[in-house]
Design a protein around this motif. Structure first.
Motif, PDB file in Angstrom:
ATOM      1  N   THR A  55       0.797  -1.217   0.000  1.00  0.00           N
ATOM      2  CA  THR A  55       0.000   0.000   0.000  1.00  0.00           C
ATOM      3  C   THR A  55       0.836   1.276   0.000  1.00  0.00           C
ATOM      4  OG1 THR A  55      -0.152  -0.223   2.416  1.00  0.00           O
ATOM      5  CG2 THR A  55      -1.998  -1.065   1.108  1.00  0.00           C
ATOM      6  N   HIS A  56       2.100   1.187   0.441  1.00  0.00           N
ATOM      7  CA  HIS A  56       2.947   2.380   0.476  1.00  0.00           C
ATOM      8  C   HIS A  56       4.364   1.976   0.842  1.00  0.00           C
ATOM      9  CE1 HIS A  56       1.821   1.768   4.661  1.00  0.00           C
ATOM     10  NE2 HIS A  56       2.769   2.586   5.050  1.00  0.00           N
ATOM     11  N   ILE A  57       5.270   2.918   0.827  1.00  0.00           N
ATOM     12  CA  ILE A  57       6.647   2.679   1.266  1.00  0.00           C
ATOM     13  C   ILE A  57       6.653   2.724   2.788  1.00  0.00           C
ATOM     14  CG2 ILE A  57       9.032   3.518   1.198  1.00  0.00           C
ATOM     15  CD1 ILE A  57       8.335   4.820  -1.530  1.00  0.00           C
ATOM     16  N   HIS A  58       6.863   1.578   3.395  1.00  0.00           N
ATOM     17  CA  HIS A  58       6.699   1.436   4.837  1.00  0.00           C
ATOM     18  C   HIS A  58       7.866   2.061   5.606  1.00  0.00           C
ATOM     19  CE1 HIS A  58       3.289  -1.247   4.302  1.00  0.00           C
ATOM     20  NE2 HIS A  58       3.986  -1.890   3.386  1.00  0.00           N
ATOM     21  N   ALA A  59       7.562   2.495   6.843  1.00  0.00           N
ATOM     22  CA  ALA A  59       8.584   3.056   7.720  1.00  0.00           C
ATOM     23  C   ALA A  59       8.873   2.162   8.915  1.00  0.00           C
ATOM     24  CB  ALA A  59       8.157   4.440   8.224  1.00  0.00           C
ATOM     25  N   PRO A 155       0.384  11.498   9.927  1.00  0.00           N
ATOM     26  CA  PRO A 155       0.891  12.169   8.734  1.00  0.00           C
ATOM     27  C   PRO A 155       2.293  12.741   8.886  1.00  0.00           C
ATOM     28  CG  PRO A 155      -0.407  13.707   9.994  1.00  0.00           C
ATOM     29  CD  PRO A 155      -0.376  12.423  10.786  1.00  0.00           C
ATOM     30  N   ASP A 156       2.916  12.516  10.038  1.00  0.00           N
ATOM     31  CA  ASP A 156       4.134  13.262  10.369  1.00  0.00           C
ATOM     32  C   ASP A 156       5.435  12.506  10.165  1.00  0.00           C
ATOM     33  OD1 ASP A 156       3.260  11.591  12.539  1.00  0.00           O
ATOM     34  OD2 ASP A 156       4.800  12.525  13.774  1.00  0.00           O
ATOM     35  N   LEU A 157       5.393  11.251   9.697  1.00  0.00           N
ATOM     36  CA  LEU A 157       6.613  10.455   9.699  1.00  0.00           C
ATOM     37  C   LEU A 157       7.677  10.985   8.740  1.00  0.00           C
ATOM     38  CD1 LEU A 157       5.357   6.773  10.066  1.00  0.00           C
ATOM     39  CD2 LEU A 157       6.428   8.243  11.782  1.00  0.00           C
ATOM     40  N   LEU A 158       7.281  11.495   7.583  1.00  0.00           N
ATOM     41  CA  LEU A 158       8.289  12.026   6.672  1.00  0.00           C
ATOM     42  C   LEU A 158       9.028  13.202   7.296  1.00  0.00           C
ATOM     43  CD1 LEU A 158       6.598  11.924   3.148  1.00  0.00           C
ATOM     44  CD2 LEU A 158       8.412  10.455   4.029  1.00  0.00           C
ATOM     45  N   CYS A 201       2.474   3.600  14.015  1.00  0.00           N
ATOM     46  CA  CYS A 201       2.022   4.277  12.802  1.00  0.00           C
ATOM     47  C   CYS A 201       0.720   5.035  13.006  1.00  0.00           C
ATOM     48  CB  CYS A 201       1.881   3.277  11.658  1.00  0.00           C
ATOM     49  SG  CYS A 201       3.470   2.721  11.023  1.00  0.00           S
ATOM     50  N   GLY A 202       0.201   4.998  14.213  1.00  0.00           N
ATOM     51  CA  GLY A 202      -0.992   5.754  14.573  1.00  0.00           C
ATOM     52  C   GLY A 202      -0.947   6.040  16.062  1.00  0.00           C
ATOM     53  N   GLU A 241       6.466   9.325  19.602  1.00  0.00           N
ATOM     54  CA  GLU A 241       7.796   9.467  18.999  1.00  0.00           C
ATOM     55  C   GLU A 241       8.093   8.266  18.107  1.00  0.00           C
ATOM     56  OE1 GLU A 241       8.047  11.588  23.026  1.00  0.00           O
ATOM     57  OE2 GLU A 241       7.057   9.816  22.180  1.00  0.00           O
ATOM     58  N   PRO A 242       8.502   8.487  16.861  1.00  0.00           N
ATOM     59  CA  PRO A 242       8.821   7.351  15.988  1.00  0.00           C
ATOM     60  C   PRO A 242      10.193   6.781  16.330  1.00  0.00           C
ATOM     61  CG  PRO A 242       9.174   9.413  14.823  1.00  0.00           C
ATOM     62  CD  PRO A 242       8.607   9.783  16.155  1.00  0.00           C
ATOM     63  N   PRO A 243      10.328   5.453  16.432  1.00  0.00           N
ATOM     64  CA  PRO A 243      11.644   4.854  16.698  1.00  0.00           C
ATOM     65  C   PRO A 243      12.680   5.282  15.663  1.00  0.00           C
ATOM     66  CG  PRO A 243       9.911   3.233  16.971  1.00  0.00           C
ATOM     67  CD  PRO A 243       9.257   4.457  16.376  1.00  0.00           C
ATOM     68  N   ASN A 244      13.936   5.295  16.076  1.00  0.00           N
ATOM     69  CA  ASN A 244      15.001   5.795  15.215  1.00  0.00           C
ATOM     70  C   ASN A 244      15.123   4.994  13.917  1.00  0.00           C
ATOM     71  OD1 ASN A 244      15.725   7.790  17.076  1.00  0.00           O
ATOM     72  ND2 ASN A 244      17.080   6.399  18.180  1.00  0.00           N
TER      73      ASN A 244
END
Length: 453
Positions: A55-59, A155-158, A201-202, A241-244
């Motif tokens: 579905t998308h480029i995963h993070a 929406p903030d991961l990028l 992711c949410g 906070e997104p993991p490094n």
């Protein structure tokens, strides 16, 4: 039609297999990097995996998309939406790039592409119609990280992980518009999301594995807003906070990884240890004796959620662990894109390296005169905002080595999280950084609140 959902608890990640039972063709959607489960199911059901998509480029995990092409000779279908920065690179020549409104089939199963940006610019969803059963109505939608049970994709991961300035607001606005596209679909349509509770992711994903569009319209907070600016404000507040390692995953899933395979990992206890060192014992055994410099991440169901904060992808890894876990550990690390496990030191031989310990303190002992103590709160920002000790200093447990601490290395520091798990990991980091007198608070902030009542 055949349908199967695969849930990886360690990643809180969901992938799918759909097959036409007449033609025996199967597609896998959002495959994880270790493909064994899909191969086993296909073999047991007599299917051939002819296609793979995502579905998308995963993070948050390493994609198995390209390995699906290598192992199964599957055709690959990926999003052709989004800007040039975040489009797939180094794909096979016969890759099919999907646009909004495209329709493709797996035998008699039809999948329509809907461009649903917001989480990422290239995000797409797939609406499934079982033509083989004679249906003209959509059965369900594979929503990836667009729509979850009880939540929507952040929406903030990028912006948060790869420093794409302004991407958070752009994503939130796009998400508002993407949700409006769902007005064209019936309440009975099932929703098959890409993640469940525990994913970063949410903000508040539900633990139920699937839902219906009608249920989400009535119960998901994201459908309650008609004003775009109010929606944007709500979506962008208090995201975890997104993991490094997320930044690494975005890039390798865009550009590609080498094919994963199990290797023989050395097992011994040399006189000297090098590389990055992780100690996979439980926190109680670790605190009684450990090698200063080793990071303590217990090898349990939360291993991947925690270890991704600390991995150096450019350095080989040494672990204190059970050698019998070598294959499983390689697969787990591969799922977040790390393939350089170099040495396993057997746990029963690890005591020769011990040169440090740390102490625990009960919350009852901490609260006595806590106003005059150096207290470090290592919870998430959202947890910290819900309540804290007034004199505590807050730094997320995964970011301790990226911030200057407001203490000198000789002072006594009292460290707590919410329940005592993350603070134990933090203790190993603080010890590595030279804070000799760091003490872990048992039961965390929950225990502290109870002790203060």
């Amino acid at each position: 039609m055949f349908f199967k959902q695969f849930f990886d608890q360690k990643l809180s990640q969901t992938s799918y297999m759909v097959a036409c039972q007449k033609t025996k063709e199967a597609i896998i959607i959002d495959p994880k990097r270790v493909l064994d489960e899909y191969a086993e199911v296909a073999q047991s059901e007599g299917f051939t995996i002819t296609s793979a998509t995502e579905t998308h480029i995963h993070a948050d995990f390493a994609s198995g998309l390209r390995d699906s092409g290598r192992r199964f000779n599957a055709r690959l279908l990926v999003s052709g939406e989004g800007d040039e920065t975040w489009q797939y690179r180094h794909m096979p020549e016969d890759t099919q790039y999907l646009k909004d409104g495209d329709v493709f089939a797996v035998g008699n199963v039809e999948l329509e592409v809907i461009h649903t940006p917001g989480h990422t610019p290239e995000s797409i969803s797939f609406v499934l119609t079982d033509r083989g059963a004679g249906s003209d109505e959509p059965m369900g939608m594979f929503t990836g990280d667009f729509l979850f049970v009880g939540d929507i994709g952040r929406p903030d991961l990028l912006e948060a992980t790869v420093n794409t300035e302004g991407a958070t607001r752009e994503g939130a606005v796009a998400m508002f518009d993407s949700l409006k596209k769902l007005n064209d679909y019936p309440d009975f349509m099932q929703i098959w999301p890409g993640h469940g509770a525990g994913s970063a992711c949410g903000r508040s994903l539900g633990a139920v594995p699937l839902s219906t569009l009608g249920y989400e319209r009535r119960n998901n907070w994201a459908f309650k807003f008609e004003d775009k600016e109010t929606f944007v404000k709500e979506l962008t507040r208090d995201q975890p906070e997104p993991p490094n390692y997320f930044a690494r995953m975005k890039k390798v899933n865009r550009d590609g990884l080498s094919e994963f395979s199990i290797k023989e990992v050395a097992v011994h206890s040399p006189d000297e240890l090098s590389n990055q060192i992780f100690d996979l014992r439980n926190k109680e055994d670790f605190r009684k004796g450990f090698r200063n410099g080793a990071i303590n991440v217990p090898y349990d169901s939360k291993f991947l959620q925690f270890v991704g904060w600390y991995i150096d992808y450019d350095m080989p890894m040494t672990v204190f662990a059970n050698p019998e876990d070598s294959t499983r550990l390689q697969k787990d690390l591969a799922s977040i894109g790390f393939d350089n496990l170099q040495l396993i030191v057997p746990i029963e031989e690890s005591d020769k390296y011990y040169d440090d310990t740390y102490d625990n303190l009960s919350p009852e002992q901490l609260v006595q005169g806590h106003q005059n103590k150096n207290i470090l709160d290592v919870r998430s920002t959202s947890e910290y905002k819900t309540g804290s000790l007034g004199n505590s200093h807050h730094i997320h447990f995964g970011q301790l080595d990226k911030h200057d601490l407001p203490f000198n290395r000789e002072e006594t520091i009292y460290v707590h999280c919410q329940s005592g798990i993350r603070s134990a990991i933090a203790l190993s980091i603080l010890k590595r950084l030279g804070y000799k007198n760091a003490i872990n608070i048992e039961k965390g902030y929950k225990g502290i609140k109870e002790a203060m009542q």
